[in-house]
Design a protein around this motif. Structure first.
Motif, short mmCIF file in Angstrom:
data_model
loop_
_atom_site.label_atom_id
_atom_site.label_comp_id
_atom_site.label_asym_id
_atom_site.label_seq_id
_atom_site.Cartn_x
_atom_site.Cartn_y
_atom_site.Cartn_z
N MET A 93 0.61 -1.08 -0.02
CA MET A 93 -0.07 -0.12 -0.10
C MET A 93 0.89 1.42 0.00
O MET A 93 0.25 2.64 -0.36
N GLN A 94 2.23 1.18 0.33
CA GLN A 94 2.92 2.17 0.25
C GLN A 94 3.57 2.66 -0.94
O GLN A 94 4.21 3.52 -1.06
N THR A 95 3.54 1.73 -1.94
CA THR A 95 4.03 1.87 -3.21
C THR A 95 3.58 3.13 -3.93
O THR A 95 4.02 3.52 -4.82
N ILE A 97 1.15 2.40 -6.21
CA ILE A 97 0.46 1.56 -7.15
C ILE A 97 -0.90 1.37 -6.63
O ILE A 97 -1.41 1.01 -5.72
N GLU A 98 -1.90 1.53 -7.80
CA GLU A 98 -3.15 0.95 -7.74
C GLU A 98 -3.35 -0.32 -7.59
O GLU A 98 -2.83 -1.17 -8.09
N PRO A 99 -4.17 -0.64 -6.50
CA PRO A 99 -4.19 -2.11 -5.92
C PRO A 99 -4.76 -2.96 -7.16
O PRO A 99 -5.71 -2.46 -7.86
N GLN A 100 -4.27 -4.00 -7.30
CA GLN A 100 -4.41 -4.78 -8.76
C GLN A 100 -4.04 -6.24 -8.33
O GLN A 100 -3.26 -6.60 -7.29
N PRO A 101 -4.26 -7.18 -9.44
CA PRO A 101 -3.50 -8.34 -8.81
C PRO A 101 -2.17 -8.38 -9.09
O PRO A 101 -1.72 -7.66 -9.97
N VAL A 102 -1.26 -9.26 -8.26
CA VAL A 102 0.01 -9.21 -8.27
C VAL A 102 0.54 -10.30 -8.16
O VAL A 102 0.17 -11.36 -7.28
N ARG A 138 -8.34 -8.09 4.93
CA ARG A 138 -9.31 -6.92 4.57
C ARG A 138 -8.79 -5.80 5.20
O ARG A 138 -8.38 -5.71 6.11
N LEU A 139 -9.00 -4.64 4.45
CA LEU A 139 -8.58 -3.53 4.83
C LEU A 139 -9.70 -2.50 5.05
O LEU A 139 -10.56 -2.30 4.04
N ASN A 140 -10.27 -2.00 6.07
CA ASN A 140 -11.31 -1.29 6.37
C ASN A 140 -11.52 -0.02 5.49
O ASN A 140 -10.30 0.95 5.60
N LYS A 141 -12.62 0.20 4.78
CA LYS A 141 -12.64 1.35 3.99
C LYS A 141 -11.56 1.75 2.99
O LYS A 141 -11.02 2.51 2.67
N GLY A 142 -11.04 0.31 2.55
CA GLY A 142 -10.03 0.58 1.42
C GLY A 142 -9.85 -0.89 0.73
O GLY A 142 -10.50 -1.70 1.01
N GLU A 143 -9.23 -0.74 -0.61
CA GLU A 143 -9.04 -1.96 -1.01
C GLU A 143 -7.57 -2.41 -1.30
O GLU A 143 -6.62 -1.48 -1.23
N LEU A 144 -7.13 -3.69 -1.07
CA LEU A 144 -6.02 -4.16 -0.89
C LEU A 144 -5.57 -4.72 -2.07
O LEU A 144 -6.29 -5.25 -3.13
N PHE A 145 -4.30 -5.31 -2.51
CA PHE A 145 -3.55 -6.08 -3.54
C PHE A 145 -4.28 -7.38 -3.64
O PHE A 145 -4.45 -7.83 -2.52
N ASP A 146 -4.62 -7.92 -4.52
CA ASP A 146 -4.97 -9.40 -4.81
C ASP A 146 -3.45 -10.13 -5.30
O ASP A 146 -3.12 -10.02 -6.32
N ILE A 147 -2.97 -10.85 -3.98
CA ILE A 147 -1.85 -11.70 -4.44
C ILE A 147 -2.45 -13.00 -5.02
O ILE A 147 -2.97 -13.72 -4.49
N VAL A 148 -1.84 -13.22 -6.37
CA VAL A 148 -2.33 -14.43 -7.06
C VAL A 148 -1.43 -15.50 -6.92
O VAL A 148 -1.58 -16.76 -7.39
N ASP A 149 -0.20 -15.09 -6.97
CA ASP A 149 0.91 -16.07 -6.78
C ASP A 149 2.00 -15.62 -5.90
O ASP A 149 2.16 -14.40 -5.75
#
Length: 349
Positions: A93-95, A97-102, A138-149
């Motif tokens: 979240m400090q990067t 970058i828009e939260p997305q699959p990574v 889960r991040l309250n009132k926020g979206e997190l990155f989706d770690i796919v691998d």
């Protein structure tokens, strides 16, 4: 049209998480300190101040840089629990970058990555680390990155890859890599320009936490209870009297606190030097990496005095492993061209 998933290298140490990624042919790095406590923090008064309240299962956590109730991460079990999952997501979240699959490339201490009996991969612990980071959070009132691998790599040795490739060493050169982190001491012998890894060694009882714990106790005795993060900052900025006075409430204890920290730094250096000489008595070169590298450099330079300037403190040693893993995996996977002059730092949190 298929869109490739962003790959991010994460050196998720117990004290700080170092994150590197490539954007627009530039290598970027951010360092995110670990300081979490249970329960949630109330909303900030300032609108532009973000509060990070997380939930794992039914347990609530929050990022709190200064709380003396911050949970301990300076033990090897950190690698497989809630705090590691929290630390990695918080660092992402400090990067900016828009939260997305990574896809993540993460690390394990050598003592965890390899079996002590035969120096082979400890598949059980590697899979345990992977599974931990694939858990729901889960991040309250926020979206997190989706770690796919998640791909798991051993700590320390890859941190000197670029240095060795440009060092003009021959195929017989034996380089000792010493990685002093918050919780563990990892070492390895590399032959040539990474032609072979001759031996590895780890000790999960030696690390900067030896100094951090002493600093916290000394602060508590001076009516200045603090978090691990503040204690580590005091260690780094112990020569800055203005900062020290801000941290220590009982100023009559300042000299005693600084002396205690310096004594523990000397003890840490002596311990690492002893372990290093026991592991590799006469290497051709020594490279120091990790968050504690600068602290132990004088002791290691003295232990290998005949090597002179061949005892090398790697530039930005704390984030070196994340940077190298990022470049290595990008070159192997996406063939991204990263020019040396394009390497930039995003900055510390």
């Amino acid at each position: 049209m298929s869109i490739s998933t962003l790959k991010i290298a994460v050196d998720d140490g117990s004290t700080n998480v170092k994150v590197s990624w490539i954007a627009d042919n530039q290598l970027k790095t951010v360092i995110s300190p670990n300081s979490f406590r249970k329960d949630w923090k109330s909303a900030a008064l300032l609108r532009d101040k973000k509060v990070f309240n997380y939930e794992i299962g039914t347990t609530k956590y929050t990022y709190d840089a200064t709380s003396d109730k911050a949970l301990e991460t300076t033990h090897v079990d950190y690698q497989y629990g809630d705090l590691n999952l929290l630390a990695v997501h918080h660092a992402l979240m400090q990067t900016g970058i828009e939260p997305q699959p990574v896809k993540l490339v993460v690390t394990l201490p050598i003592t965890e990555f390899y079996n002590s009996e035969d120096c082979q991969r400890n598949e059980h612990k590697i899979e345990k680390k992977r599974n931990n980071l694939m858990r729901s959070i889960r991040l309250n009132k926020g979206e997190l990155f989706d770690i796919v691998d998640v791909e798991v790599m051993p700590e320390s040795l890859p941190a000197v890859m670029s240095t060795l490739m440009n060092s003009d060493c021959n195929e017989f050169t034996r380089s000792l890599v010493v990685d002093c982190g918050g919780t563990t001491l990892d070492m390895g012998i590399i032959v040539g320009e990474f032609d072979d890894v001759s031996a590895v060694y780890g000790n999960n009882e030696i690390g900067v936490s030896m100094v951090t714990d002493a600093a916290r106790k000394a602060l508590a005795a001076a009516d200045s209870d603090s978090s691990y993060l503040v204690s580590n900052e005091l260690i780094k900025r112990r020569h800055d009297l203005s900062f020290v006075k801000d941290v220590v409430n009982d100023e009559s204890q300042i000299e005693k606190i600084i002396n205690k920290i310096n004594t523990k730094i000397e003890e840490l250096g002596a311990s690492v030097a002893y372990e290093a000489k026991k592991f590799s008595k006469n290497p051709n070169r020594v490279y120091l990496v990790g968050g504690g590298a600068a602290l132990i450099y004088p002791a290691i330079a003295k232990a290998y005095e005949t090597l002179g300037d061949r005892v090398v403190l790697i530039h930005d040693s704390q984030s070196a492993l994340a940077r190298e893993l990022c470049m290595y995996h990008s070159d192997m996977g996406d063939a991204v061209d990263v020019a040396p002059e394009a390497l930039v730092g995003v900055g510390d949190e």
